[in-house]
Design a protein around this motif. Structure first.
Motif, PDB file in Angstrom:
ATOM      1  N   ILE A 298      45.135  -4.707  28.968  1.00  0.00           N
ATOM      2  CA  ILE A 298      46.269  -5.598  29.236  1.00  0.00           C
ATOM      3  C   ILE A 298      47.583  -5.028  28.708  1.00  0.00           C
TER       4      ILE A 298
ATOM      5  N   GLU B 117      43.490  -1.183  38.712  1.00  0.00           N
ATOM      6  CA  GLU B 117      43.912  -1.930  37.535  1.00  0.00           C
ATOM      7  C   GLU B 117      45.012  -2.926  37.882  1.00  0.00           C
ATOM      8  N   GLU B 118      45.903  -2.529  38.823  1.00  0.00           N
ATOM      9  CA  GLU B 118      46.992  -3.426  39.248  1.00  0.00           C
ATOM     10  C   GLU B 118      46.433  -4.673  39.916  1.00  0.00           C
TER      11      GLU B 118
ATOM     12  N   LYS C  74      51.160  -9.379  35.408  1.00  0.00           N
ATOM     13  CA  LYS C  74      50.487  -8.631  34.348  1.00  0.00           C
ATOM     14  C   LYS C  74      51.061  -8.991  32.979  1.00  0.00           C
TER      15      LYS C  74
ATOM     16  N   HIS D 161      53.825  -6.923  38.576  1.00  0.00           N
ATOM     17  CA  HIS D 161      54.064  -6.534  37.184  1.00  0.00           C
ATOM     18  C   HIS D 161      54.365  -7.766  36.328  1.00  0.00           C
TER      19      HIS D 161
ATOM     20  N   LEU E  58      44.611  -7.005  37.246  1.00  0.00           N
ATOM     21  CA  LEU E  58      45.479  -7.810  36.396  1.00  0.00           C
ATOM     22  C   LEU E  58      46.311  -8.808  37.202  1.00  0.00           C
ATOM     23  N   ALA E  59      46.625  -8.466  38.443  1.00  0.00           N
ATOM     24  CA  ALA E  59      47.323  -9.427  39.294  1.00  0.00           C
ATOM     25  C   ALA E  59      46.445 -10.650  39.537  1.00  0.00           C
TER      26      ALA E  59
ATOM     27  N   GLU F  45      36.374  -6.023  33.718  1.00  0.00           N
ATOM     28  CA  GLU F  45      37.224  -4.831  33.837  1.00  0.00           C
ATOM     29  C   GLU F  45      36.379  -3.567  33.769  1.00  0.00           C
TER      30      GLU F  45
ATOM     31  N   SER G  59      48.819  -1.365  29.992  1.00  0.00           N
ATOM     32  CA  SER G  59      49.241  -1.241  31.390  1.00  0.00           C
ATOM     33  C   SER G  59      50.358  -2.213  31.762  1.00  0.00           C
ATOM     34  N   SER G  60      50.715  -3.120  30.846  1.00  0.00           N
ATOM     35  CA  SER G  60      51.704  -4.145  31.181  1.00  0.00           C
ATOM     36  C   SER G  60      53.020  -3.988  30.425  1.00  0.00           C
TER      37      SER G  60
END
Length: 394
Positions: free
Chosen positions: A349, A261-262, A120, A117, A265-266, A250, A352-353
């Protein structure tokens, strides 16, 4: 140049480009500064005007500008093979690092990890920084701001596989209409050791693959063809640098379920921590999907358009850059890039962050570290990961 002299030049290019690939942090603008210091000031492989000319060409083309400049310098020094060697040296360090990161990540539960997290949230700070810098440069007047706004609205409201291409084509046409009377500056000519016939072949191959790969994907249903098509298409349509590849990749892999998605973005956060071009983010995605072989295939596919374009346009660059109509179309496309990037900044971005006031506060701290205090990106990434881990206990 005899064989031993050419081998010596190739080895020299490989050593220097690899050193740059291991030490060039900070994104494409920083990379161009490193290249200038190494190739122009220190080694004098080309003069100031020639370097500026090459940078202008690479800004004109879709793809990773800094990588294309490196390829171009390699080509000027030792022909097409020199361009390939220069690319390998500059790119492989970050490719290896991101493939290893992907393999390690697959053995962990990343969905709820605090450090994930945090990465992200790093992506929020990094893309916000990119937007500000690009907007100042690419949308300095109201006309281009309007094009950027139009691109933003279309991308957010019309989320299909063709929205990105449609926006780029439409913006290029608007730019052609609005800016076709732009005057061009007198610039020096630069000679490159590539024949126009070979250049034309490379351009034909570029467009041929862009048309043929989607057809092969539908006909064969082979996984590696689908991977090749997705990354080749993404590498072909990116104007404005590595950050703009984010929404393309994406939309290719997250909605289809090939990548969460995790995890996406990681990997994007981790890509900020390694030197070299941001396009090597493709190596991470390919490795998550299909191991190290997928990582190498993805890297080849996303950089192949950049190589074909730089080789294919070098002999024609003098003619192209003096055409005000082409220059006007490019101004429209570059303005649209800002809108596309803002759309990606919002979704996926931001959405979700940033899910709490604490997340927003931490993003503000990371953004300030990056923009105001000029702290190296790898330190910002590390701070994000540690901060995210600590926040998970709050």
């Amino acid at each position: 140049m005899n064989t031993s002299g050419k081998l010596k030049s190739l080895l020299e290019i490989l050593i220097i480009s690899t050193r740059l690939g291991l030490t060039s942090f900070g994104g494409p603008v920083a990379h161009l500064g490193y290249f200038h210091e190494e190739y122009v000031r220190r080694r004098k492989w080309l003069d100031e005007k020639s370097y500026a000319d090459l940078v202008a060409l690479c800004q004109f083309l879709p793809g990773p500008a800094s990588s294309q400049v490196g390829m171009g310098i390699g080509i000027m020094r030792a022909g097409v093979l020199g361009g390939i060697v220069s690319f390998l040296g500059f790119t492989l360090p970050s490719v290896v690092a991101l493939i290893l990161f992907a393999i390690i990540l697959q053995s962990l539960d990343v969905a709820d990890a605090g450090w994930i997290h945090g990465l992200k949230i790093v992506a929020v700070a990094v893309v916000a920084h990119a937007i500000i810098g690009m907007a100042q440069k690419l949308t300095p007047d109201l006309k281009r701001k309007a094009i950027a706004l139009l691109a933003l609205v279309i991308i957010l409201l019309w989320q299909t596989a063709f929205s990105q291409i449609g926006v780029i084509v439409l913006s290029g046409f608007i730019g052609f209409l609005l800016f076709r009377q732009q005057t061009t500056d007198s610039e020096a000519r630069v000679n490159f050791p590539i024949s126009r016939r070979f250049a034309a072949f490379c351009l034909t191959l570029f467009f041929g693959l862009l048309i043929l790969l989607p057809v092969l994907r539908d006909v064969t249903s082979l996984g590696w063809i689908a991977l090749l098509d997705s990354f080749y298409r993404s590498g072909s349509l990116v104007f404005g640098g590595g950050h703009v590849v984010l929404p393309l990749l994406e939309r290719e892999f997250v909605p289809t379920g090939l990548l969460s998605e995790e995890a996406f973005l990681a990997g994007y956060g981790a890509a900020q921590a390694v030197p070299g071009p941001l396009f090597t983010f493709a190596a991470y995605i390919g490795a998550v999907i299909n191991g190290w072989q997928g990582g190498l295939l993805a890297t080849f596919a996303i950089f192949l358009p950049a190589f074909l374009l730089i080789v294919g346009t070098l002999p024609f660059w003098d003619t192209l850059r003096r055409n005000p109509k082409i220059k006007g179309a490019l101004m429209g496309v570059n303005a649209a890039v800002v809108g596309i990037l803002i759309a990606a900044f919002y979704q996926p971005i931001w959405t979700s962050s940033i899910i709490s006031s604490l997340d927003f506060a931490f993003a503000a701290v990371l953004f300030s570290m990056l923009v105001f205090w000029k702290i190296p990106p790898w330190i910002v990434v590390l701070t994000g990961a540690v901060g995210g881990l600590l926040m998970s206990y709050i």
